[in-house]
Design a protein around this motif. Sequence first.
Motif, PDB file in Angstrom:
ATOM      1  N   PRO A   1      -7.608  57.854  25.006  1.00 20.83           N
ATOM      2  CA  PRO A   1      -7.824  59.300  24.858  1.00 20.83           C
ATOM      3  C   PRO A   1      -6.535  60.115  24.896  1.00 20.83           C
ATOM      4  CG  PRO A   1      -8.545  58.568  27.014  1.00 20.83           C
ATOM      5  CD  PRO A   1      -8.214  57.333  26.227  1.00 20.83           C
ATOM      6  N   ASN A   2      -5.510  59.648  25.597  1.00 20.32           N
ATOM      7  CA  ASN A   2      -4.276  60.433  25.658  1.00 20.32           C
ATOM      8  C   ASN A   2      -3.598  60.534  24.295  1.00 20.32           C
ATOM      9  OD1 ASN A   2      -4.599  60.943  28.367  1.00 20.32           O
ATOM     10  ND2 ASN A   2      -3.298  59.250  29.007  1.00 20.32           N
ATOM     11  N   VAL A   3      -3.540  59.429  23.574  1.00 17.43           N
ATOM     12  CA  VAL A   3      -2.933  59.460  22.237  1.00 17.43           C
ATOM     13  C   VAL A   3      -3.822  60.243  21.286  1.00 17.43           C
ATOM     14  CG1 VAL A   3      -2.221  58.062  20.265  1.00 17.43           C
ATOM     15  CG2 VAL A   3      -1.591  57.372  22.580  1.00 17.43           C
ATOM     16  N   ALA A   4      -5.123  60.066  21.399  1.00 16.30           N
ATOM     17  CA  ALA A   4      -6.038  60.834  20.547  1.00 16.30           C
ATOM     18  C   ALA A   4      -5.856  62.333  20.772  1.00 16.30           C
ATOM     19  CB  ALA A   4      -7.483  60.418  20.799  1.00 16.30           C
ATOM     20  N   ASP A   5      -5.664  62.741  22.016  1.00 16.06           N
ATOM     21  CA  ASP A   5      -5.416  64.159  22.315  1.00 16.06           C
ATOM     22  C   ASP A   5      -4.033  64.592  21.840  1.00 16.06           C
ATOM     23  OD1 ASP A   5      -7.910  64.384  23.455  1.00 16.06           O
ATOM     24  OD2 ASP A   5      -7.178  64.236  25.514  1.00 16.06           O
ATOM     25  N   TRP A   6      -3.046  63.685  21.954  1.00 14.82           N
ATOM     26  CA  TRP A   6      -1.679  63.987  21.514  1.00 14.82           C
ATOM     27  C   TRP A   6      -1.650  64.271  20.012  1.00 14.82           C
ATOM     28  CZ3 TRP A   6       1.683  61.023  18.366  1.00 14.82           C
ATOM     29  CH2 TRP A   6       3.007  61.450  18.370  1.00 14.82           C
ATOM     30  N   LEU A   7      -2.471  63.533  19.246  1.00 18.01           N
ATOM     31  CA  LEU A   7      -2.656  63.864  17.828  1.00 18.01           C
ATOM     32  C   LEU A   7      -3.541  65.111  17.817  1.00 18.01           C
ATOM     33  CD1 LEU A   7      -3.286  60.293  16.467  1.00 18.01           C
ATOM     34  CD2 LEU A   7      -1.334  61.746  15.900  1.00 18.01           C
ATOM     35  N   ASP A   8      -2.920  66.254  17.753  1.00 14.13           N
ATOM     36  CA  ASP A   8      -3.511  67.506  18.184  1.00 14.13           C
ATOM     37  C   ASP A   8      -4.572  68.127  17.282  1.00 14.13           C
ATOM     38  OD1 ASP A   8      -1.473  67.879  16.397  1.00 14.13           O
ATOM     39  OD2 ASP A   8      -0.600  69.597  17.397  1.00 14.13           O
ATOM     40  N   THR A   9      -4.869  67.521  16.148  1.00 14.04           N
ATOM     41  CA  THR A   9      -5.943  68.054  15.306  1.00 14.04           C
ATOM     42  C   THR A   9      -6.838  66.900  14.846  1.00 14.04           C
ATOM     43  OG1 THR A   9      -4.794  67.814  13.181  1.00 14.04           O
ATOM     44  CG2 THR A   9      -4.402  69.872  14.419  1.00 14.04           C
ATOM     45  N   ASP A  10      -8.072  67.223  14.502  1.00  8.96           N
ATOM     46  CA  ASP A  10      -8.963  66.195  13.951  1.00  8.96           C
ATOM     47  C   ASP A  10      -8.411  65.644  12.646  1.00  8.96           C
ATOM     48  OD1 ASP A  10     -10.856  66.076  15.975  1.00  8.96           O
ATOM     49  OD2 ASP A  10     -12.113  67.639  15.080  1.00  8.96           O
ATOM     50  N   GLU A  11      -7.746  66.480  11.885  1.00  7.05           N
ATOM     51  CA  GLU A  11      -7.148  66.011  10.634  1.00  7.05           C
ATOM     52  C   GLU A  11      -6.107  64.934  10.914  1.00  7.05           C
ATOM     53  OE1 GLU A  11      -4.793  67.684   6.690  1.00  7.05           O
ATOM     54  OE2 GLU A  11      -5.371  69.086   8.267  1.00  7.05           O
ATOM     55  N   HIS A  12      -5.250  65.151  11.913  1.00  2.00           N
ATOM     56  CA  HIS A  12      -4.240  64.141  12.278  1.00  2.00           C
ATOM     57  C   HIS A  12      -4.905  62.861  12.774  1.00  2.00           C
ATOM     58  CE1 HIS A  12      -0.991  67.437  13.024  1.00  2.00           C
ATOM     59  NE2 HIS A  12      -1.143  67.155  11.740  1.00  2.00           N
ATOM     60  N   ARG A  13      -5.938  63.008  13.598  1.00  2.76           N
ATOM     61  CA  ARG A  13      -6.655  61.824  14.089  1.00  2.76           C
ATOM     62  C   ARG A  13      -7.304  61.063  12.934  1.00  2.76           C
ATOM     63  NH1 ARG A  13      -6.849  65.293  18.656  1.00  2.76           N
ATOM     64  NH2 ARG A  13      -8.491  66.605  17.789  1.00  2.76           N
ATOM     65  N   ASP A  14      -7.887  61.786  11.993  1.00  2.00           N
ATOM     66  CA  ASP A  14      -8.504  61.143  10.829  1.00  2.00           C
ATOM     67  C   ASP A  14      -7.463  60.419   9.975  1.00  2.00           C
ATOM     68  OD1 ASP A  14     -10.989  62.127  11.590  1.00  2.00           O
ATOM     69  OD2 ASP A  14     -10.958  63.789  10.138  1.00  2.00           O
ATOM     70  N   GLN A  15      -6.316  61.057   9.778  1.00  2.00           N
ATOM     71  CA  GLN A  15      -5.254  60.439   8.985  1.00  2.00           C
ATOM     72  C   GLN A  15      -4.751  59.161   9.659  1.00  2.00           C
ATOM     73  OE1 GLN A  15      -2.709  63.838   8.900  1.00  2.00           O
ATOM     74  NE2 GLN A  15      -3.636  64.677   7.049  1.00  2.00           N
ATOM     75  N   ALA A  16      -4.563  59.208  10.964  1.00  2.00           N
ATOM     76  CA  ALA A  16      -4.109  58.027  11.702  1.00  2.00           C
ATOM     77  C   ALA A  16      -5.155  56.920  11.623  1.00  2.00           C
ATOM     78  CB  ALA A  16      -3.827  58.394  13.157  1.00  2.00           C
ATOM     79  N   HIS A  17      -6.413  57.277  11.763  1.00  2.00           N
ATOM     80  CA  HIS A  17      -7.485  56.280  11.709  1.00  2.00           C
ATOM     81  C   HIS A  17      -7.569  55.640  10.328  1.00  2.00           C
ATOM     82  CE1 HIS A  17     -11.750  54.866  11.855  1.00  2.00           C
ATOM     83  NE2 HIS A  17     -11.239  54.354  12.957  1.00  2.00           N
ATOM     84  N   THR A  18      -7.378  56.423   9.280  1.00  2.00           N
ATOM     85  CA  THR A  18      -7.390  55.887   7.920  1.00  2.00           C
ATOM     86  C   THR A  18      -6.292  54.851   7.739  1.00  2.00           C
ATOM     87  OG1 THR A  18      -8.363  57.899   7.004  1.00  2.00           O
ATOM     88  CG2 THR A  18      -7.152  56.489   5.473  1.00  2.00           C
ATOM     89  N   LEU A  19      -5.079  55.169   8.195  1.00  2.00           N
ATOM     90  CA  LEU A  19      -3.975  54.211   8.074  1.00  2.00           C
ATOM     91  C   LEU A  19      -4.219  52.981   8.935  1.00  2.00           C
ATOM     92  CD1 LEU A  19      -0.801  56.475   7.910  1.00  2.00           C
ATOM     93  CD2 LEU A  19      -2.180  55.532   6.055  1.00  2.00           C
ATOM     94  N   LEU A  20      -4.761  53.184  10.114  1.00  2.00           N
ATOM     95  CA  LEU A  20      -5.093  52.062  10.989  1.00  2.00           C
ATOM     96  C   LEU A  20      -6.051  51.106  10.277  1.00  2.00           C
ATOM     97  CD1 LEU A  20      -4.934  50.871  13.931  1.00  2.00           C
ATOM     98  CD2 LEU A  20      -7.047  52.132  14.339  1.00  2.00           C
ATOM     99  N   GLN A  21      -7.077  51.649   9.651  1.00  2.00           N
ATOM    100  CA  GLN A  21      -8.053  50.812   8.956  1.00  2.00           C
ATOM    101  C   GLN A  21      -7.442  50.099   7.752  1.00  2.00           C
ATOM    102  OE1 GLN A  21     -11.088  53.901   8.423  1.00  2.00           O
ATOM    103  NE2 GLN A  21     -12.460  52.615   9.643  1.00  2.00           N
ATOM    104  N   LEU A  22      -6.606  50.806   6.992  1.00  2.00           N
ATOM    105  CA  LEU A  22      -5.971  50.190   5.825  1.00  2.00           C
ATOM    106  C   LEU A  22      -5.152  48.968   6.219  1.00  2.00           C
ATOM    107  CD1 LEU A  22      -4.623  53.243   3.774  1.00  2.00           C
ATOM    108  CD2 LEU A  22      -6.341  51.585   3.037  1.00  2.00           C
ATOM    109  N   ILE A  23      -4.341  49.124   7.238  1.00  2.00           N
ATOM    110  CA  ILE A  23      -3.467  48.027   7.645  1.00  2.00           C
ATOM    111  C   ILE A  23      -4.270  46.940   8.357  1.00  2.00           C
ATOM    112  CG2 ILE A  23      -1.483  47.410   9.081  1.00  2.00           C
ATOM    113  CD1 ILE A  23      -0.326  50.165   8.239  1.00  2.00           C
ATOM    114  N   ALA A  24      -5.247  47.330   9.156  1.00  2.00           N
ATOM    115  CA  ALA A  24      -6.075  46.345   9.853  1.00  2.00           C
ATOM    116  C   ALA A  24      -6.850  45.479   8.868  1.00  2.00           C
ATOM    117  CB  ALA A  24      -7.029  47.044  10.817  1.00  2.00           C
ATOM    118  N   ASP A  25      -7.258  46.032   7.755  1.00  2.81           N
ATOM    119  CA  ASP A  25      -7.973  45.247   6.748  1.00  2.81           C
ATOM    120  C   ASP A  25      -7.117  44.103   6.220  1.00  2.81           C
ATOM    121  OD1 ASP A  25     -10.248  46.786   7.004  1.00  2.81           O
ATOM    122  OD2 ASP A  25      -9.900  47.932   5.150  1.00  2.81           O
TER     123      ASP A  25
END
Length: 80
Positions: A11-35
Amino acid sequence: MPHPIADTFGPNVADWLDTDEHRDQAHTLLQLIADKDGPYIAAAWLIGMNPHLNDDAPLQAIRNGHSADARAAAHDYLND
């Protein structure tokens, strides 16, 4: 409900990414590389220094408003 990026970074990093847009962008990249390389490599890639981003971590670039640069770095990584 916590953002899915908190499942990987907490949760600390999720909060540090201060907008839902930033969290969504990070999650998208996480999924791309994890695949391609799995979730642990993807998480390490997002927090590690990246030469395509002047040695900033992709999460830092996203937070600083440079998500397009982080996306380009991810695509370069995936195409190597």
